[in-house]
Write a protein that holds these residues in place. Sequence first.
Motif, PDB file in Angstrom:
ATOM      1  N   THR A  14       0.813  -1.230   0.000  1.00 28.71           N
ATOM      2  CA  THR A  14       0.000   0.000   0.000  1.00 28.71           C
ATOM      3  C   THR A  14       0.838   1.268   0.000  1.00 28.71           C
ATOM      4  N   LYS A  36       1.706   2.768   2.631  1.00 26.40           N
ATOM      5  CA  LYS A  36       1.360   3.512   3.836  1.00 26.40           C
ATOM      6  C   LYS A  36       2.247   3.077   5.009  1.00 26.40           C
ATOM      7  N   ALA A  77      -6.604  -1.740   6.389  1.00 27.58           N
ATOM      8  CA  ALA A  77      -6.571  -2.730   5.310  1.00 27.58           C
ATOM      9  C   ALA A  77      -7.732  -3.711   5.439  1.00 27.58           C
ATOM     10  N   LYS A 129     -10.933  -2.053   4.346  1.00 24.76           N
ATOM     11  CA  LYS A 129     -10.969  -1.995   2.890  1.00 24.76           C
ATOM     12  C   LYS A 129     -11.387  -3.343   2.310  1.00 24.76           C
ATOM     13  N   ALA A 182      -6.744  -0.500  -2.777  1.00 22.58           N
ATOM     14  CA  ALA A 182      -5.923  -0.315  -1.577  1.00 22.58           C
ATOM     15  C   ALA A 182      -4.429  -0.297  -1.881  1.00 22.58           C
ATOM     16  N   LEU A 183      -4.041  -0.640  -3.103  1.00 20.92           N
ATOM     17  CA  LEU A 183      -2.628  -0.781  -3.425  1.00 20.92           C
ATOM     18  C   LEU A 183      -1.979   0.555  -3.729  1.00 20.92           C
ATOM     19  N   ASP A 184      -0.666   0.575  -3.652  1.00 17.52           N
ATOM     20  CA  ASP A 184       0.129   1.791  -3.835  1.00 17.52           C
ATOM     21  C   ASP A 184       0.021   2.278  -5.279  1.00 17.52           C
ATOM     22  N   PHE A 213      -0.920  -8.613  -0.619  1.00 16.57           N
ATOM     23  CA  PHE A 213      -1.827  -7.848   0.243  1.00 16.57           C
ATOM     24  C   PHE A 213      -2.712  -8.796   1.049  1.00 16.57           C
TER      25      PHE A 213
END
Length: 999
Positions: free
Chosen positions: A899, A901, A916, A919, A929-931, A947
């Motif tokens: 993510t 984060k 997470a 989500k 939710a991914l970067d 993830f």
Amino acid sequence: MSILPLFSLLNLLFLLPFHVISQQPTNQNDQNTLLNLKHLWSNPPSLSHWNQSSNPCTWPEIICTATAITRINLAYKDINGTVPSFICDLKNITHIDLNYNYITGEFPKALYNCTSLQYLDLSLNFFVGRLPDDISRLSPELRYLNLYNNNFTGDIPVNISRLSKLSSLQLSHNSFNGSFPVEIGYLSNLEELNLAQNDFIPTRLPRIFTRLRKLRKFYMAEANLIGEMPGNLSGMAALELLDLSQNQINGSIPSDLFMLKSLTQVYLYQNNLTGGIPDSIEALNMKIIDLSENKLTGNIPDGFGKLMRLTNLTLMYNQLSGEIPRGIGRLRSLHDIRIFDNKLSGPLPPDFGRYSELKIFEASRNKFTGNLPENLCYRRKLIGLSVVMIGLSGEIPKSLENCSSLKSFRVFGNKFSGAIPDGLWKVPMLETMMISSNFFSGELPQELGPKLSRLEICNNRFSGQIPTGVSSWTSLKVFKASYNLLDGAVPQELTALANLATLMLDGNQLRGALPATIVSWSSLNTLNLSRNQLTGQIPVGLGFLEVLTVLDLSRNNLSGQIPSQLGARLVLLDLSSNDLTGIIPSQLNNGAFDRSFLNNPGLCSDNPLLGLKSCSSRSKTRLYGKISAKFVAIIASIAVILLLLAVLITRYIIVVYQRRKYGLESKWKFTSYQKLNFTESTILPRLTENNEIGHGGSGKVYRIAVNRSGDFVAVKKISSKKDIDQRLEKEFLAEVEILSMIRHSNIVKLMGCISCDTTKLLVYEYLENRSLDRWLHQKQAPSSRGLNGSVRHVVLDWPKRLRIASGAAQGLCYMHHDCSPAIVHRDVKSSNVLLDSEFNAKIADFGLARILAKESDLNTTSTVVGSIGYMAPEYAHTNKVNEKIDVYSFGVILLELTTGKEASNGNEHISLAEWAWQKALGGAPIADALDNEFKDPIYLDEMSCVFKLGLWCTSKLPTKRPSMKEVCQMLLRCSKASGMRNNVGDVADLFPLLELENA
């Protein structure tokens, strides 16, 4: 070696005869039994089509005969819970496959009632405890039993040998720590036996096993075998695969091993085998031979040259001698040969690569003579060539310039001469070229291959100027060209290489001024231009290179003053033997640079540790010209006495200051855990602010140069304070105790410790890329600032992140499953995952670790220690300590990697793990939710898979989390997610999406 493909194949073979599913209705009792199973297992979504209104024989998981259910295949179905007793209400069931689920509990004795059972697969679940002594009560018709990768412990019961019809017994990758019965040797129908990777008590391999006449595949790698291999193997006439690697087997290889005509694969690596390799060869279907990392002597048998199906020959790290049989070079299937670190001699067979698609050829550190074979890349498949330090001579074959597949070319330490073929410099896939310490000549090329990142040509006879086309060498990270005959100026174009980290041009004939403007050396950390004929001033731009830590400009003709900007981050500096003038800049005016400025008559410093003349003004001229000579003599004498007193007092003050600053007033104890070329006297004076690279709750961390070659160590300093002496002492002792015992490539190496009454120092290997959190969250280390003030951030791409995750997981897996007793880290977080120059991950900072007395114990600690965002819920609330708290913390790291984060920054109110889970359970696509910074469609499956693994690891209930052994395997599957979609579906969907109350 993975055996999952084998299991899948066996399963497929069992199912093939039944691929046409009967559409006949089954009885109501069987249907009710299946629906009760679904309900017991919490109605997994994968079984949503199981209902009262449809015929079970139409369900893809069920296979029927005309009127009865005979087979049930529930692999990869996210099943949680236990195996109930009523499963055997399916009276005609012959095959049960429950592999790759989350089933818990002890071995299910309920299966004793399945009296027709022939095939049972419970692999890749979470079963625990001992196998029951009465396991023979399973169906007497049982032919296939697979318990691979669970957590069974204790002995393998003797009664397992009473299952007389067994043809396949798979018990590997468990935690068996007792013995295995010799009676297994009486299973006359056994074709596959796998006991690998367990922790049996040290046991000799029973000779009775050689009576298994039908045995085709025999795995006992990492099974704690000792003693000699049994002789007289002729009874195992059907044997195709033998894996006894990574044990403690000694003695010689049985003389009749290669007489087994069915044999195709032999793995005996990492044992203590001695003697020669048997000469008698009848196993002409042999494909793989791995005898590496033993103590074998003698010649390579001539018979190996007859193995026309041989693909892999691995004999490295032995003491073999003599010549390589010429026939091996003519083998038509050979694509991988690794024979380095032996005592082999004579010429290399000239036909290597001529008849086969050779991919890997590694023959380094032997005593060969003659030329490099001409046809190594004849089939255009060669990937890696390594013939380091073996005495070869002549020129590099011109044919290699057309080797478009070549990635690694390592020939340093030989007697090669002549020019490098023009095309070899430009091979499109080439990443590494290491040709140092030969007699190569010629000029450097204008162009290099687009992927070449490491070029080492030191100690040769290359001449001419560095080409202006060097600006096109954009992928280059390491360029070492020391001690050649290069001349001319250092071109401005060289400073345009943004990825260059190491540049060594010392010992050449370079002249003229250095480039005044540094264009893009934003990644440069080591620059060595010593022993040349450079003139002019030191460029001010060198002082703006934010990652430059090693600078050697010694033995040139540089002049002018040292730029004041220089030295903010330098830890190793040598400007000696030049014509520099002026005052030493304040940042460099300390004892850490005590030999950096020698032989520069024009330099001065008021710091006596630097060995330079003082910068203080000279004595004033005489005030009175008519004072008598006698009076002058008296005044002069007094002045000399006062000066001597002042020097003595100043020296005393300095010594006292230095001793207090570095703790030299105490008696230091230096304990090393390996052979080192430095002592505490190297470390202590360099514990300065300039060398500080981090700090934590226990103290500061320094980066210390330990020699003039640019080698560094990391030093963690734990200073004593009265109110925390006891706690810090415990941390220190815990870290030393643990790290001095364990050895693993993914755990930071403790090199030594230095201690006195008031200070504790831990000396570690230094890892160039520092900690993972600095890269993930764009902290200081991964960014660089150009001269125009712009900031360039280096972003970890997804392949690097996945490799980091796998490496860190391997380190933790070793701590949890391979150490005895097991080790719980207790403070796993991204700042404690360190990265080397190739972004390989290593677990660090064991100050909070705890050794468990027993693997199964659930210990309690009196103090909760850890980091916000990484602590498992049960640890924070109950102080309970076991391996699952590390699994939770590692899951947070996986969420950080996917993510982008921070652990404590899901949003302003909740942690990353909570964010997470919200989500995931909210129904939104995982991709949301991914970067977004580097999300690429080609990596989406892998990222989603990791993830979901992070979610599984951060389950609220410890029992719902996987073991680190399971995590490692899952990451391996994630890395193949894209390629597996056509075979097993989306790998990201293999993980359980747990209920909210368990999140």
